[in-house]
Scaffold this active site. Structure first.
Site, PDB file in Angstrom:
ATOM      1  CE1 TYR A 142      65.723 -77.004  71.605  1.00  0.00           C
ATOM      2  CE2 TYR A 142      63.774 -75.945  70.713  1.00  0.00           C
ATOM      3  CZ  TYR A 142      64.712 -76.955  70.671  1.00  0.00           C
ATOM      4  OH  TYR A 142      64.640 -77.899  69.695  1.00  0.00           O
ATOM      5  CE  LYS A 191      77.925 -86.645  76.273  1.00  0.00           C
ATOM      6  NZ  LYS A 191      78.236 -87.959  75.660  1.00  0.00           N
ATOM      7  CG  ASP A 223      76.659 -90.801  74.201  1.00  0.00           C
ATOM      8  OD1 ASP A 223      75.991 -90.998  75.241  1.00  0.00           O
ATOM      9  OD2 ASP A 223      77.903 -90.817  74.192  1.00  0.00           O
ATOM     10  CG  ASP A 247      64.045 -80.800  68.537  1.00  0.00           C
ATOM     11  OD1 ASP A 247      62.946 -80.984  67.987  1.00  0.00           O
ATOM     12  OD2 ASP A 247      65.030 -80.289  67.956  1.00  0.00           O
ATOM     13  CG  ASP A 251      62.643 -84.987  64.475  1.00  0.00           C
ATOM     14  OD1 ASP A 251      61.614 -84.654  65.094  1.00  0.00           O
ATOM     15  OD2 ASP A 251      63.091 -84.344  63.502  1.00  0.00           O
TER      16      ASP A 251
HETATM   17  C1  IPM Z   1      59.627 -79.471  67.341  1.00  0.00           C
HETATM   18  C2  IPM Z   1      60.294 -78.542  66.376  1.00  0.00           C
HETATM   19  C3  IPM Z   1      60.563 -77.209  67.050  1.00  0.00           C
HETATM   20  C4  IPM Z   1      61.440 -77.479  68.259  1.00  0.00           C
HETATM   21  C5  IPM Z   1      61.181 -76.145  66.137  1.00  0.00           C
HETATM   22  C6  IPM Z   1      60.337 -75.889  64.915  1.00  0.00           C
HETATM   23  C7  IPM Z   1      61.459 -74.859  66.868  1.00  0.00           C
HETATM   24  O1  IPM Z   1      61.459 -79.131  65.875  1.00  0.00           O
HETATM   25  O2  IPM Z   1      58.543 -79.121  67.849  1.00  0.00           O
HETATM   26  O3  IPM Z   1      60.157 -80.558  67.582  1.00  0.00           O
HETATM   27  O4  IPM Z   1      62.664 -77.572  68.123  1.00  0.00           O
HETATM   28  O5  IPM Z   1      60.897 -77.582  69.352  1.00  0.00           O
HETATM   29 MG    MG Z   2      61.703 -81.149  66.433  1.00  0.00          MG
END
Ligand code: IPM
Ligand code: MG
Length: 357
Positions: A142, A191, A223, A247, A251
């Site tokens: 990042y 990884k 993975d 990240d 999710d």
């Molecule tokens: C998160 C989001 C952010 C990230 C984006 C919006 C830059 O996806 O906070 O998970 O990747 O950190």
């Molecule tokens: Mg995110």
């Protein structure tokens, strides 16, 4: 006590969900005798439109001077084609970095009331899960060097992942301490079969493990971890991983709880001032329609009370209220498999949570 909270409502559904969390904090203030003073700051798309930059200096200064920051979400199609420096996400990465928030805590658990909404098989749901992702937040790909250049096959783009020993050690420390306070199991995800940064990561995790003999450390390749999260999420207690892997895996973890609209997060550094935000995005498709799920932001406010202000009873009260509305069958539209009952909007869900506090 009086606490000064900086609000960054941001874009899309940001203003609605932050307003919900503010109402909840005000209610907590009344009930427990605290005052919260809120100050708005711009960031993201709205800041680009208003000030010509995704992260105005007043926002950084205002957040630094506050006791903590509550953030909604940033981004939207309007700014998707902007150059890198004028993207809303640049503001988010910038504030995390400017405040030195290298730790991102993302808890994900299955509420018993949402077992029907969990997309996993019944025998997996039955075992439940309650995990904490410790995501490194100010390093890795990042923040590495990136750009465009002329390559072997013509023009190319590149992004680089770099991690220093210091960055890995400090996130490891947080992860081991988090594990000590929970089930004493830490899974480091990397990884290492391909990436040199992962090999260093693994080396340091194991070296640090010697300082925490009460914590059981294991490694898993990312993975495999993506697979294990849906195959057997109950095996995880605390996960520690890099910025990008965290990240992605957070999710995935949110989806098995029933909705991404439920997951809060805390971004912390070495000072008490943290930044608290839902893990979801700005959902521009439903912005301004009173359809958003405010729960992730409300739970983020609870994390603020717990982690930055040391107000555990107050945080418990918010979490118990969320638990009780879910138990009562109340759902917003994002929660998977929502029953035949009409889903509640953002305001009605907030009202229900306020009534339960
Ligand atoms: C998160 C989001 C952010 C990230 C984006 C919006 C830059 O996806 O906070 O998970 O990747 O950190
Ligand atoms: Mg995110």
């Amino acid at each position: 006590m009086n606490y000064n909270i900086a609000l960054i409502k941001g874009d899309g559904i940001g203003p609605e969900i932050v307003s919900s969390a503010v109402r909840v904090l005000e209610k907590i203030g009344e009930r427990f005798g605290h005052t919260f003073t809120f100050t708005d700051y711009l960031m993201g798309g709205i800041a680009i439109d208003t000030c010509g930059t995704p992260l105005p200096r007043e926002t950084v200064d205002g957040c630094r001077a506050s006791d903590s920051v509550l953030l909604g979400a940033v981004g939207g199609p309007k700014w998707d084609k902007n150059p890198a420096a004028l993207r809303p996400e640049k503001g988010l990465l910038g504030i995390r970095s400017a405040l030195g928030l290298y730790t991102n805590l993302r808890p994900a658990k299955l509420y018993s009331a949402l077992s029907e909404e969990c997309p996993l098989r019944a025998d997996i749901v039955e075992k439940g899960f309650d995990l904490m992702i410790v995501r490194e937040l100010t390093g890795g790909i990042y923040f590495g060097e990136r750009g465009r250049r002329e390559g072997k096959y013509g023009p190319e783009a590149y992004d680089t992942e770099a991690y220093s020993v210091m960055e890995i050690e400090r996130i490891a420390r947080v992860a081991f301490e988090t594990a000590q306070k929970r089930g004493k199991k830490l899974m480091s995800i990397d990884k290492a079969n391909v990436l040199e940064t992962s090999r260093l990561w693994r080396e340091i995790m194991h070296r640090m493990a010697e300082e925490y003999p009460d914590v059981e450390l294991s490694d898993m390749l990312v993975d495999n971890a993506a697979m294990q999260l849906v195959r057997c999420p109950s095996q995880f207690d605390v996960i520690v991983t890099s910025n990008m892997f965290g990240d992605i895996l957070s999710d995935e973890a949110s989806q098995i709880t029933g909705s991404i609209g439920l997951l809060p997060s805390a971004s912390l550094g070495d000072s008490k001032c943290g930044l608290y935000e839902p893990i979801h995005g700005s959902a521009p498709d439903i912005a301004g329609q009173d359809k958003a799920n405010p729960i992730a932001t409300i739970l983020s406010a609870a994390m603020m009370l717990r982690y930055s202000f040391g107000l555990a009873k107050e945080a418990d009260a918010i979490e118990a209220a969320v638990d009780s509305v879910l138990k009562a069958g109340l759902r917003t539209a994002d929660i998977i498999g929502s029953s035949d009952k009409a889903p509640l909007g953002c305001t009605a869900m907030t009202d229900a949570i306020l009534a339960a506090i």
